[in-house]
Design an enzyme around this catalytic site. Structure first.
Site, PDB file in Angstrom:
ATOM      1  N   ASN A  40       0.868  -1.177   0.000  1.00 52.29           N
ATOM      2  CA  ASN A  40       0.000   0.000   0.000  1.00 52.29           C
ATOM      3  C   ASN A  40       0.906   1.229   0.000  1.00 52.29           C
ATOM      4  OD1 ASN A  40       0.748   0.570   2.736  1.00 52.29           O
ATOM      5  ND2 ASN A  40      -0.914  -0.727   3.494  1.00 52.29           N
ATOM      6  N   ASP A  43      -5.613  -8.257   1.997  1.00 50.61           N
ATOM      7  CA  ASP A  43      -5.622  -9.709   1.790  1.00 50.61           C
ATOM      8  C   ASP A  43      -6.508 -10.074   0.603  1.00 50.61           C
ATOM      9  OD1 ASP A  43      -4.127  -9.801   4.129  1.00 50.61           O
ATOM     10  OD2 ASP A  43      -5.834 -10.319   5.398  1.00 50.61           O
ATOM     11  N   GLU A  65       3.273   1.556   2.978  1.00 54.20           N
ATOM     12  CA  GLU A  65       4.355   0.572   2.919  1.00 54.20           C
ATOM     13  C   GLU A  65       5.371   0.929   1.845  1.00 54.20           C
ATOM     14  OE1 GLU A  65       1.478  -3.119   4.383  1.00 54.20           O
ATOM     15  OE2 GLU A  65       1.806  -2.735   2.247  1.00 54.20           O
TER      16      GLU A  65
END
Length: 331
Positions: free
Chosen positions: A203, A276, A206
């Protein structure tokens, strides 16, 4: 085309390697303040558990019709018993989850009061696997490659110590030898260790942390430049960045193209587990032969859908199909 895509999902077997955990929920209400300290007292009337971390990726894959093989290391403790019971309740195979007395099973307690989370308490061990445990883990992974039909590998890294440079290097090599795609949902510790993977999906937070970029603003031109450079240096075919309400960005090195797609307007209930879902859908789309740009669009759509559900929830296949049709993504 949609039915053909979903049929290919059902024929896919995906090895998920990463940090698994138990999500524990204590729900109740607050009616008074503790006399011992200025904190609320939560009268608990409900307690339940869910599979978390990489195990949620396995649940998403299963919900999409695929066959997940969950591979991880947990402790040899009572929390591991809870984890295995949850795996059984979802009809997921736990034969590739090692128990080790040298580890602690990660559990996250969420205290909910009056429909709000008031506290989270984590029990975990984030150190890397001991050399002997890592050796046993790699032997297990090698056996899976030798004895199981695998179409793709997902690294689901939550920085709890199961994934390391040595594990990544060995698995990527095994996958390359068999022409198996490898996708990654990364965290900071191993951010620069995934050379040669098929898709890398951080993301935006990150991405900035992994690139050690401390600037407060990331313009789209700067995102494109950093993604392109990182993908080329690390020989990554697709770098796919999710950006919450700003949508997603994709750099496809195979055609040197950069794409951005807006987020779909949603009634956001809970963003937990959205990443996820995105890596699960993206992996299955690539496996089905969907181009990287279409893969990014479908995965972006899927990530938004699960945010409408409360708690960590796998994406319903019927809902995904319905919205692909609604937005004409595969026309």
């Amino acid at each position: 085309m949609i039915d053909q895509l979903l049929e290919k999902f059902s024929k896919s077997t995906v090895l998920v390697i990463g940090d698994v955990m138990v999500d524990a929920y204590l729900k109740g209400s607050v009616g008074r303040i503790s006399p011992e300290a200025p904190v609320p007292i939560v009268d608990v009337d409900e307690r339940f558990y869910r599979l978390g971390g990489a195990a949620n990726v396995a649940i998403n894959l299963q919900s999409l019709g695929a066959t997940p093989l969950m591979c991880s290391v947990i402790g040899d403790d009572e929390k591991a018993d809870i984890f295995n019971e949850l795996m059984s309740s979802y009809h997921l195979d736990n034969q590739f989850v090692l128990r080790s007395s040298k580890r602690k099973t990660t559990i996250k307690y969420r205290i909910l009061a009056n429909a709000r989370q008031v506290l989270r308490v984590d029990e975990e061990d984030t150190s890397l696997l001991d050399a002997d445990v890592r050796g046993d883990f790699l032997k297990l992974i090698n056996q899976i490659f030798e004895n199981q039909k695998i179409d793709a590998v997902i690294f689901e890294d939550y920085d709890k110590g199961v994934i390391s440079r040595e594990v990544i290097s060995a698995v990527v090599e095994m996958a390359k030898e068999r022409n198996i795609i490898v996708t990654v949902d990364p965290k900071k510790r191993n951010f620069n260790n995934y050379k040669g993977v098929t898709m890398f999906k951080p993301n935006l937070k990150e991405l900035k942390e992994g690139l050690e970029d401390e600037s407060k603003e990331f313009s789209m031109s700067k995102i494109e430049e950093r993604m392109r450079n990182f993908a080329k240096i690390n020989e990554i075919r697709c770098l796919f960045t999710t950006m919450s309400e700003k949508g997603v960005a994709l750099y496809d090195q195979s055609c040197d193209a950069f794409y951005t797609y807006r987020a779909y307007l949603r009634q956001i209930s809970d963003v937990s587990g959205a990443g996820d879902t995105v890596i699960s859908v993206a992996t299955l789309c690539l496996l089905a032969g969907l181009p990287a740009d279409k893969t990014a669009q479908v995965a972006n759509l899927a990530g938004g859908i699960v945010c409408e559900y409360s708690g960590v929830t796998p994406i319903p296949l019927s809902r995904l199909r319905e919205e692909i049709v609604k937005y004409n993504l595969l026309q």
